[in-house]
Motif scaffolding. Sequence first.
Motif, mmCIF file in Angstrom:
data_model
loop_
_atom_site.group_PDB
_atom_site.id
_atom_site.type_symbol
_atom_site.label_atom_id
_atom_site.label_comp_id
_atom_site.label_asym_id
_atom_site.label_seq_id
_atom_site.Cartn_x
_atom_site.Cartn_y
_atom_site.Cartn_z
ATOM 1 N N ASN A 31 0.811 -1.229 0.000
ATOM 2 C CA ASN A 31 0.000 0.000 0.000
ATOM 3 C C ASN A 31 0.845 1.281 0.000
ATOM 4 N N GLN A 32 1.971 1.230 -0.711
ATOM 5 C CA GLN A 32 2.842 2.405 -0.811
ATOM 6 C C GLN A 32 2.882 2.974 -2.231
ATOM 7 N N ALA A 33 1.989 2.480 -3.093
ATOM 8 C CA ALA A 33 2.057 2.857 -4.501
ATOM 9 C C ALA A 33 0.873 3.733 -4.902
ATOM 10 N N SER A 34 1.097 4.558 -5.919
ATOM 11 C CA SER A 34 0.026 5.374 -6.472
ATOM 12 C C SER A 34 -0.679 4.594 -7.579
ATOM 13 N N SER A 35 -1.771 5.150 -8.093
ATOM 14 C CA SER A 35 -2.503 4.492 -9.178
ATOM 15 C C SER A 35 -1.654 4.386 -10.450
ATOM 16 N N ASP A 36 -0.675 5.265 -10.589
ATOM 17 C CA ASP A 36 0.213 5.212 -11.760
ATOM 18 C C ASP A 36 0.998 3.902 -11.806
ATOM 19 N N TYR A 37 1.339 3.387 -10.629
ATOM 20 C CA TYR A 37 2.064 2.115 -10.576
ATOM 21 C C TYR A 37 1.202 0.993 -11.136
ATOM 22 N N TYR A 38 -0.060 0.968 -10.731
ATOM 23 C CA TYR A 38 -0.965 -0.084 -11.196
ATOM 24 C C TYR A 38 -1.153 0.012 -12.708
ATOM 25 N N ILE A 39 -1.304 1.224 -13.220
ATOM 26 C CA ILE A 39 -1.472 1.423 -14.664
ATOM 27 C C ILE A 39 -0.250 0.904 -15.414
ATOM 28 N N ALA A 40 0.945 1.184 -14.886
ATOM 29 C CA ALA A 40 2.187 0.721 -15.525
ATOM 30 C C ALA A 40 2.287 -0.803 -15.499
ATOM 31 N N ILE A 41 1.896 -1.403 -14.376
ATOM 32 C CA ILE A 41 1.943 -2.862 -14.257
ATOM 33 C C ILE A 41 0.963 -3.503 -15.231
ATOM 34 N N LYS A 42 -0.223 -2.942 -15.327
ATOM 35 C CA LYS A 42 -1.235 -3.473 -16.248
ATOM 36 C C LYS A 42 -0.746 -3.412 -17.689
ATOM 37 N N ALA A 43 -0.130 -2.290 -18.068
ATOM 38 C CA ALA A 43 0.384 -2.141 -19.430
ATOM 39 C C ALA A 43 1.525 -3.123 -19.691
ATOM 40 N N HIS A 44 2.347 -3.349 -18.681
ATOM 41 C CA HIS A 44 3.506 -4.229 -18.838
ATOM 42 C C HIS A 44 3.083 -5.668 -19.128
ATOM 43 N N PHE A 45 2.048 -6.138 -18.427
ATOM 44 C CA PHE A 45 1.642 -7.538 -18.557
ATOM 45 C C PHE A 45 0.495 -7.758 -19.550
ATOM 46 N N SER A 46 -0.018 -6.682 -20.140
ATOM 47 C CA SER A 46 -1.140 -6.826 -21.071
ATOM 48 C C SER A 46 -0.855 -7.772 -22.231
ATOM 49 N N PRO A 47 0.324 -7.735 -22.868
ATOM 50 C CA PRO A 47 0.573 -8.677 -23.976
ATOM 51 C C PRO A 47 0.451 -10.135 -23.549
ATOM 52 N N ILE A 48 0.942 -10.456 -22.364
ATOM 53 C CA ILE A 48 0.846 -11.829 -21.858
ATOM 54 C C ILE A 48 -0.606 -12.200 -21.592
ATOM 55 N N LEU A 49 -1.326 -11.315 -20.913
ATOM 56 C CA LEU A 49 -2.724 -11.583 -20.572
ATOM 57 C C LEU A 49 -3.580 -11.726 -21.827
ATOM 58 N N ASN A 50 -3.377 -10.829 -22.782
ATOM 59 C CA ASN A 50 -4.152 -10.886 -24.033
ATOM 60 C C ASN A 50 -3.898 -12.190 -24.777
ATOM 61 N N ASN A 51 -2.643 -12.597 -24.820
ATOM 62 C CA ASN A 51 -2.274 -13.808 -25.550
ATOM 63 C C ASN A 51 -2.869 -15.056 -24.911
ATOM 64 N N VAL A 52 -2.837 -15.133 -23.577
ATOM 65 C CA VAL A 52 -3.354 -16.311 -22.874
ATOM 66 C C VAL A 52 -4.866 -16.406 -23.006
ATOM 67 N N VAL A 53 -5.570 -15.308 -22.776
ATOM 68 C CA VAL A 53 -7.034 -15.325 -22.810
ATOM 69 C C VAL A 53 -7.561 -15.522 -24.227
ATOM 70 N N ALA A 54 -6.774 -15.097 -25.232
ATOM 71 C CA ALA A 54 -7.200 -15.236 -26.635
ATOM 72 C C ALA A 54 -7.011 -16.647 -27.178
ATOM 73 N N ASN A 55 -6.481 -17.555 -26.365
ATOM 74 C CA ASN A 55 -6.272 -18.933 -26.806
ATOM 75 C C ASN A 55 -7.580 -19.544 -27.308
ATOM 76 N N SER A 56 -7.496 -20.329 -28.357
ATOM 77 C CA SER A 56 -8.697 -20.911 -28.967
ATOM 78 C C SER A 56 -9.464 -21.830 -28.022
ATOM 79 N N ASN A 57 -8.805 -22.310 -26.964
ATOM 80 C CA ASN A 57 -9.490 -23.156 -25.977
ATOM 81 C C ASN A 57 -10.612 -22.405 -25.266
ATOM 82 N N TYR A 58 -10.543 -21.068 -25.294
ATOM 83 C CA TYR A 58 -11.504 -20.266 -24.543
ATOM 84 C C TYR A 58 -12.428 -19.459 -25.462
ATOM 85 N N ASN A 59 -12.659 -19.968 -26.661
ATOM 86 C CA ASN A 59 -13.499 -19.254 -27.628
ATOM 87 C C ASN A 59 -14.947 -19.120 -27.184
#
Length: 286
Positions: free
Chosen positions: A71-99
Amino acid sequence: MRITETIEASNEKHALSLIHEKYGRLTKLDISMVTELQEPLEEIEQTKKYYSSSQYEDKEIIAMIEKINTNQASSDYYIAIKAHFSPILNNVVANSNYNDLSRSEKEQYQLDLLNNIIRRFVPKFSSHRGQFLSFIKMKVKDDMQKMYDRQKNVNSNNRQQMRSRFEVMKEYAEANMLVENIDLDTQQHNLIHTIQKLGKYDEVENIQKYRRIVEETHERIHQLGLHVRLKKKRQKEIYILYYGPKQLKQKEIAKLLNITQPNVSITLRRAKSNIWASILEININE
């Protein structure tokens, strides 16, 4: 099979993407030597962005997540973390197994996975586990499959006993058509047993193909008198008006009780969740 390749690229991430584009996903990939070009490439081959374009190094990401978890971080930290991992998250969820997942379901999975990255996966990472992003990708992929199995199946932790929730609900719905000669206690027992096999309400209520059966199950809960387990008077009142003999619409209930229709909707949603949770707590072996 070992592949040795010499390529021209603008940076290491671009080089890795070129290799993936040419050979597909490789289990192990390493750049053994990088020679800086004196002149920039005139034409850079466009590739899919398999790797995050984040400006942060792994150690910076780990440090930011440590601050988020304390609890020492601002909302900017969360936004940066979300952007950093978005390619991984998008790729995993877009798998054809979850169509079969809806867009909103995929978005919710991504939020849940991101939260697990922050709260569970990154705090467990250490250098002996290998490369940071590879470790996170493996954890996210495994977690996605587990969450998907829990949502779609009962007994998801046991491959031999695992069954589709839809199959269980369909069987119960068909069985309910032949209940004339079954006593009340047995009918209640069967309904309780089915609901407990299905599990938590939030794992079934938002799945499109389950909704009709879920609604029929709530009607059955009322018919068999299990709705009396609702503790809050207003929730019980609205639940009875909606699923009872009158089966009023939400706007009709709002008019009858002199409250707003959104208030009816919220109270009914809570009543449905609470009665389901209450039935899950019943010990049917007593």
